[in-house]
Write a protein that holds these residues in place. Structure first.
Motif, short mmCIF file in Angstrom:
data_model
loop_
_atom_site.label_atom_id
_atom_site.label_comp_id
_atom_site.label_asym_id
_atom_site.label_seq_id
_atom_site.Cartn_x
_atom_site.Cartn_y
_atom_site.Cartn_z
N GLU A 11 0.83 -1.19 0.00
CA GLU A 11 0.00 0.00 0.00
C GLU A 11 0.87 1.25 0.00
OE1 GLU A 11 -3.37 2.05 2.85
OE2 GLU A 11 -3.10 -0.12 2.90
N ILE A 12 1.99 1.16 0.71
CA ILE A 12 2.93 2.28 0.83
C ILE A 12 4.34 1.75 0.71
CG2 ILE A 12 3.83 4.08 2.38
CD1 ILE A 12 1.06 4.08 3.75
N LEU A 13 5.17 2.48 -0.04
CA LEU A 13 6.61 2.22 -0.10
C LEU A 13 7.30 3.56 -0.15
CD1 LEU A 13 9.07 0.37 -0.28
CD2 LEU A 13 8.75 0.30 -2.75
N ALA A 14 8.12 3.85 0.84
CA ALA A 14 8.80 5.14 0.91
C ALA A 14 10.15 4.95 1.59
CB ALA A 14 7.96 6.15 1.68
N ILE A 15 11.08 5.85 1.29
CA ILE A 15 12.39 5.88 1.91
C ILE A 15 12.53 7.22 2.61
CG2 ILE A 15 14.89 5.71 1.52
CD1 ILE A 15 13.43 3.23 0.55
N GLU A 16 12.89 7.19 3.88
CA GLU A 16 13.03 8.42 4.65
C GLU A 16 14.07 9.34 3.99
OE1 GLU A 16 13.84 9.85 9.25
OE2 GLU A 16 14.36 7.81 8.67
N ASN A 17 13.67 10.60 3.72
CA ASN A 17 14.49 11.66 3.15
C ASN A 17 14.85 11.48 1.68
OD1 ASN A 17 14.60 13.04 5.64
ND2 ASN A 17 16.30 11.77 6.30
N TYR A 18 14.26 10.55 0.99
CA TYR A 18 14.56 10.32 -0.43
C TYR A 18 13.26 10.07 -1.19
CZ TYR A 18 19.45 9.92 0.88
OH TYR A 18 20.71 10.18 1.36
N LEU A 19 13.31 10.33 -2.51
CA LEU A 19 12.17 10.08 -3.38
C LEU A 19 12.48 8.92 -4.31
CD1 LEU A 19 11.22 13.73 -4.40
CD2 LEU A 19 10.08 12.26 -2.72
N LEU A 20 11.53 8.03 -4.47
CA LEU A 20 11.68 6.91 -5.40
C LEU A 20 11.46 7.39 -6.83
CD1 LEU A 20 9.61 4.16 -3.55
CD2 LEU A 20 12.10 4.29 -3.75
N ASN A 21 12.15 6.75 -7.75
CA ASN A 21 11.98 7.03 -9.16
C ASN A 21 11.71 5.71 -9.87
OD1 ASN A 21 11.93 8.15 -11.69
ND2 ASN A 21 14.14 8.30 -11.88
N PRO A 22 10.55 5.52 -10.47
CA PRO A 22 9.41 6.42 -10.53
C PRO A 22 8.72 6.50 -9.17
CG PRO A 22 8.82 4.29 -11.46
CD PRO A 22 10.28 4.24 -11.13
N PRO A 23 7.77 7.44 -9.01
CA PRO A 23 7.02 7.49 -7.76
C PRO A 23 6.30 6.17 -7.52
CG PRO A 23 6.67 9.48 -9.04
CD PRO A 23 7.43 8.53 -9.92
N PHE A 24 6.06 5.85 -6.26
CA PHE A 24 5.50 4.55 -5.92
C PHE A 24 4.14 4.29 -6.56
CE2 PHE A 24 2.80 1.87 -3.16
CZ PHE A 24 3.46 0.68 -3.38
N ASP A 25 4.02 3.09 -7.11
CA ASP A 25 2.78 2.55 -7.67
C ASP A 25 2.87 1.06 -7.39
OD1 ASP A 25 0.97 1.20 -9.36
OD2 ASP A 25 1.10 2.74 -10.90
N ASN A 26 1.88 0.49 -6.71
CA ASN A 26 2.02 -0.90 -6.26
C ASN A 26 2.13 -1.92 -7.39
OD1 ASN A 26 -0.61 -1.31 -7.10
ND2 ASN A 26 -1.44 -1.51 -5.05
N SER A 27 1.83 -1.52 -8.62
CA SER A 27 2.00 -2.44 -9.74
C SER A 27 3.43 -2.40 -10.31
CB SER A 27 0.99 -2.15 -10.85
OG SER A 27 1.24 -0.87 -11.40
N VAL A 28 4.21 -1.42 -9.88
CA VAL A 28 5.61 -1.30 -10.33
C VAL A 28 6.50 -1.91 -9.26
CG1 VAL A 28 7.44 0.34 -10.92
CG2 VAL A 28 5.09 0.81 -11.62
N THR A 29 7.43 -2.78 -9.68
CA THR A 29 8.27 -3.47 -8.70
C THR A 29 9.74 -3.09 -8.78
OG1 THR A 29 8.53 -5.36 -10.20
CG2 THR A 29 6.71 -5.46 -8.60
N GLN A 30 10.12 -2.19 -9.69
CA GLN A 30 11.52 -1.77 -9.83
C GLN A 30 11.62 -0.26 -9.63
OE1 GLN A 30 14.20 -3.89 -10.93
NE2 GLN A 30 12.84 -5.64 -10.79
N TYR A 31 12.51 0.16 -8.72
CA TYR A 31 12.68 1.58 -8.42
C TYR A 31 14.16 1.92 -8.34
CZ TYR A 31 7.78 1.39 -7.28
OH TYR A 31 6.44 1.20 -7.36
#
Length: 174
Positions: free
Chosen positions: A20-40
């Motif tokens: 439901e949520i995937l985040a890294i403290e103080n950093y932004l994922l690329n691409p932004p989180f989408d639960n259907s995407v598994t590579q960041y």
């Protein structure tokens, strides 16, 4: 080599491996989180040794295991977030490639950040000054402005041509 994992079940909710949520403290994922995407991907400071990963499964009974987020080295680091479905069988891996900058890359990054900060401060001051004066703001020429002017000019010409054609068509019908 590709692996396809199939879970056959009558209870789809028990096989839910979505985050439901995937985040890294103080950093932004690329691409932004989408639960259907598994590579960041993300890029981290040379001083970062551990990443605080925040991963919440969609299903309350799902389990999350995070590996590779500690003792980070220069270059690429693979962080794997494994979500195990409530059925205990079905699993899905979300992968984050965290690139840790070296000393020279960190210096370049810091210079770029400082330049961007100065440019923003300068733009803010210009906006503040133009808002306080009666004169219209000065628009600095750059590639974006040139592009906008070209597109606007082409649009105006197209509207004029269409207007002329419609006018001629209207005159012929009379």
């Amino acid at each position: 080599m590709y692996q396809i994992k199939v879970t056959k079940t009558d209870n789809i909710a028990s096989a839910n491996t979505n985050l439901e949520i995937l985040a890294i403290e103080n950093y932004l994922l690329n691409p932004p989180f989408d639960n259907s995407v598994t590579q960041y991907k993300l890029e981290i400071s040379k001083d970062t040794t551990n990443l605080n990963v925040f991963a919440v499964p969609e299903s309350e009974q799902g389990k999350v295991n995070i590996s590779g987020n500690e003792n980070l080295k220069e270059g690429n680091n693979n962080i794997i977030i494994t979500v195990t479905a409530p059925n205990g069988i079905t699993k899905r891996d979300y992968k984050i490639t965290a690139y840790k900058r070296n000393i020279s890359e960190e210096e370049n990054y810091n210079k770029e950040q400082e330049e961007q900060k100065e440019n923003l401060e300068e733009a803010y001051e210009m906006e503040k000054t133009s808002a306080n004066s009666e004169e219209p703001p000065i628009i600095m020429a750059n590639e974006n402005n040139k592009y906008i002017i070209v597109v606007a000019t082409i649009s105006i010409i197209a509207v004029i041509i269409i207007g002329i054609l419609l006018y001629k068509k209207y005159i012929r019908k009379r």
